[in-house]
Design a protein around this motif. Sequence first.
Motif, short mmCIF file in Angstrom:
data_model
loop_
_atom_site.label_atom_id
_atom_site.label_comp_id
_atom_site.label_asym_id
_atom_site.label_seq_id
_atom_site.Cartn_x
_atom_site.Cartn_y
_atom_site.Cartn_z
N LYS A 1 0.84 -1.20 0.00
CA LYS A 1 0.00 0.00 0.00
C LYS A 1 0.87 1.25 0.00
O LYS A 1 0.64 2.19 -0.77
CB LYS A 1 -0.92 -0.02 1.22
N LEU A 2 1.89 1.26 0.84
CA LEU A 2 2.80 2.39 0.91
C LEU A 2 3.59 2.55 -0.39
O LEU A 2 3.77 3.67 -0.90
CB LEU A 2 3.76 2.21 2.10
N ARG A 3 4.02 1.45 -0.97
CA ARG A 3 4.74 1.49 -2.25
C ARG A 3 3.89 2.13 -3.34
O ARG A 3 4.35 2.98 -4.10
CB ARG A 3 5.16 0.08 -2.68
N LEU A 4 2.62 1.74 -3.41
CA LEU A 4 1.72 2.29 -4.43
C LEU A 4 1.45 3.78 -4.20
O LEU A 4 1.37 4.55 -5.17
CB LEU A 4 0.41 1.51 -4.45
N ILE A 5 1.33 4.19 -2.95
CA ILE A 5 1.13 5.61 -2.65
C ILE A 5 2.31 6.42 -3.16
O ILE A 5 2.14 7.45 -3.82
CB ILE A 5 0.94 5.83 -1.14
N ILE A 6 3.50 5.96 -2.87
CA ILE A 6 4.71 6.68 -3.30
C ILE A 6 4.83 6.66 -4.82
O ILE A 6 5.11 7.67 -5.45
CB ILE A 6 5.96 6.09 -2.62
N GLU A 7 4.61 5.50 -5.42
CA GLU A 7 4.74 5.37 -6.88
C GLU A 7 3.74 6.25 -7.62
O GLU A 7 4.05 6.80 -8.68
CB GLU A 7 4.51 3.91 -7.28
#
Length: 70
Positions: free
Chosen positions: A48-54
């Motif tokens: 979830k955090l990876r997708l937010i940053i990406e």
Amino acid sequence: MTLSFRKSLCWCRKIIRTNDLLARWGGEEFAVLIPGVEQENGIHFAEKLRLIIENYPFADGFSITCSFGV
């Protein structure tokens, strides 16, 4: 660290619980400590955090990718 990157980190803080810790680990490395979380939930949180940053709308088309270890 750019202003846009700082803004994205502030946005990430919104999904981190009050007892979690987001800290700068190295030059461009960060650590998120999420105590009391089962491994499967940690994997879900990291994705979830990876997708937010990406998907964060950085200025000038700038983008960041990241990887996580759980």
